[in-house]
Design a protein around this motif. Structure first.
Motif, PDB file in Angstrom:
ATOM      1  N   ASP A  14       8.588   4.754 -10.757  1.00 47.14           N
ATOM      2  CA  ASP A  14       9.547   3.899 -11.442  1.00 47.14           C
ATOM      3  C   ASP A  14       9.703   2.543 -10.767  1.00 47.14           C
ATOM      4  N   TRP A  15       9.442   2.479  -9.460  1.00 44.07           N
ATOM      5  CA  TRP A  15       9.666   1.238  -8.741  1.00 44.07           C
ATOM      6  C   TRP A  15       8.443   0.329  -8.741  1.00 44.07           C
ATOM      7  N   GLY A  28      11.175  -2.232  -3.192  1.00 38.24           N
ATOM      8  CA  GLY A  28      11.718  -1.525  -2.044  1.00 38.24           C
ATOM      9  C   GLY A  28      10.701  -0.812  -1.173  1.00 38.24           C
ATOM     10  N   LEU A  29       9.427  -1.134  -1.323  1.00 39.75           N
ATOM     11  CA  LEU A  29       8.403  -0.406  -0.567  1.00 39.75           C
ATOM     12  C   LEU A  29       8.578  -0.567   0.939  1.00 39.75           C
ATOM     13  N   ALA A  30       9.086  -1.712   1.390  1.00 38.10           N
ATOM     14  CA  ALA A  30       9.213  -1.960   2.824  1.00 38.10           C
ATOM     15  C   ALA A  30      10.473  -1.350   3.441  1.00 38.10           C
ATOM     16  N   LEU A  31      11.362  -0.799   2.629  1.00 36.33           N
ATOM     17  CA  LEU A  31      12.640  -0.337   3.167  1.00 36.33           C
ATOM     18  C   LEU A  31      12.493   0.839   4.123  1.00 36.33           C
ATOM     19  N   ALA A 102       0.223  -1.514   8.410  1.00 40.27           N
ATOM     20  CA  ALA A 102       0.306  -0.263   7.648  1.00 40.27           C
ATOM     21  C   ALA A 102       0.946  -0.501   6.286  1.00 40.27           C
ATOM     22  N   LEU A 103       2.002  -1.311   6.242  1.00 38.00           N
ATOM     23  CA  LEU A 103       2.667  -1.616   4.970  1.00 38.00           C
ATOM     24  C   LEU A 103       1.733  -2.381   4.044  1.00 38.00           C
ATOM     25  N   PRO A 173      12.921 -11.800  -9.862  1.00 41.61           N
ATOM     26  CA  PRO A 173      13.836 -11.710  -8.719  1.00 41.61           C
ATOM     27  C   PRO A 173      13.296 -10.722  -7.688  1.00 41.61           C
ATOM     28  N   LEU A 174      13.344 -11.143  -6.432  1.00 36.04           N
ATOM     29  CA  LEU A 174      12.874 -10.299  -5.338  1.00 36.04           C
ATOM     30  C   LEU A 174      14.010 -10.074  -4.347  1.00 36.04           C
ATOM     31  N   ALA A 175      14.156  -8.832  -3.911  1.00 35.29           N
ATOM     32  CA  ALA A 175      15.176  -8.456  -2.943  1.00 35.29           C
ATOM     33  C   ALA A 175      14.520  -8.006  -1.642  1.00 35.29           C
ATOM     34  N   HIS A 176      15.321  -7.838  -0.626  1.00 38.72           N
ATOM     35  CA  HIS A 176      14.861  -7.362   0.672  1.00 38.72           C
ATOM     36  C   HIS A 176      14.083  -6.057   0.510  1.00 38.72           C
TER      37      HIS A 176
END
Length: 217
Positions: A14-15, A28-31, A102-103, A173-176
């Motif tokens: 979904d993300w 949110g992949l980096a969270l 790695a990310l 829009p991009l978030a942390h």
């Protein structure tokens, strides 16, 4: 390159938001590894501090930047180019931190680019009002592999256009923690960032930091 992800939208998480063939946002992949990612930032910047580069035309960029990896992107009166040496220190750029690499590899694989091998990571710091005008990333010899862009800190609006500067742009829009990947048929799309709005992020304060991974050769 495997574009099966774009042929089978029902199998995407979904993300994962497709933008175009070869391009997607991974929300949110980096969270999951944000603390390890941020812990590597300060010592790296201590070795290769942020600086405001000047374009070949003499314009001072509003975005402050540094680099890590085998190569770093630099700009001055001689033009845009990659160099293995930090011109400010005369030393090689710091290595890409393991959590960052790695990310980047995970994001590229999820977007259909399992062979991504980044040699450069541009580290951009956007303070309120800083922006990035529409442009193409064309200084790389390898133009089939993707750009992987990680957003940290304050939110921003990413502009994703077409193959010509005058083409209509999407405002994303991009978030942390969000990661954008574009390559293959989307590799030469024009893109930019609208001026960052004032704010305070709980981990990075009054700025946005963007990590941009590139395979140069």
């Amino acid at each position: 390159m495997n574009l099966d992800l774009f042929d089978q939208p029902d199998e995407q998480p979904d993300w994962a938001e497709p933008l175009a063939p070869g391009a997607m946002v991974l929300r949110g992949l980096a969270l999951a590894t944000q603390h390890e990612i941020l812990a590597a930032l300060a010592p790296l910047i201590a070795r290769a501090p942020f600086r405001h580069l000047v374009t070949p035309g003499g314009h001072r960029m509003s975005v402050a930047m540094s680099n890590c990896g085998h190569l770093g992107w630099v700009s001055d009166a001689r033009g845009y180019r990659y160099s293995g040496i930090d011109p400010d220190s005369g030393l090689p750029w710091p290595a890409i931190p393991a959590p960052w690499l790695a990310l980047a590899l995970d994001a590229a694989r999820r977007a259909g680019f399992p062979d991504f091998d980044p040699q450069a990571c541009l580290i951009n710091r956007y303070q309120p009002g800083a922006r990035l005008t529409l442009h193409q990333d064309r200084n790389e010899h390898q133009l089939t592999q993707p750009i992987v862009s990680v957003s940290l800190g304050l939110p921003a609006v990413f502009l994703f256009g077409g193959d010509r500067r005058e083409d209509k742009t999407q405002r994303i829009p991009l978030a942390h923690g969000d990661v954008v990947v574009w390559g293959g048929p989307a590799r030469m799309r024009y893109h930019g960032v609208l001026p960052v709005k004032p704010g305070v992020h709980p981990l990075l304060g009054e700025c946005r930091v963007n990590l941009t991974f590139r395979q140069v050769t």
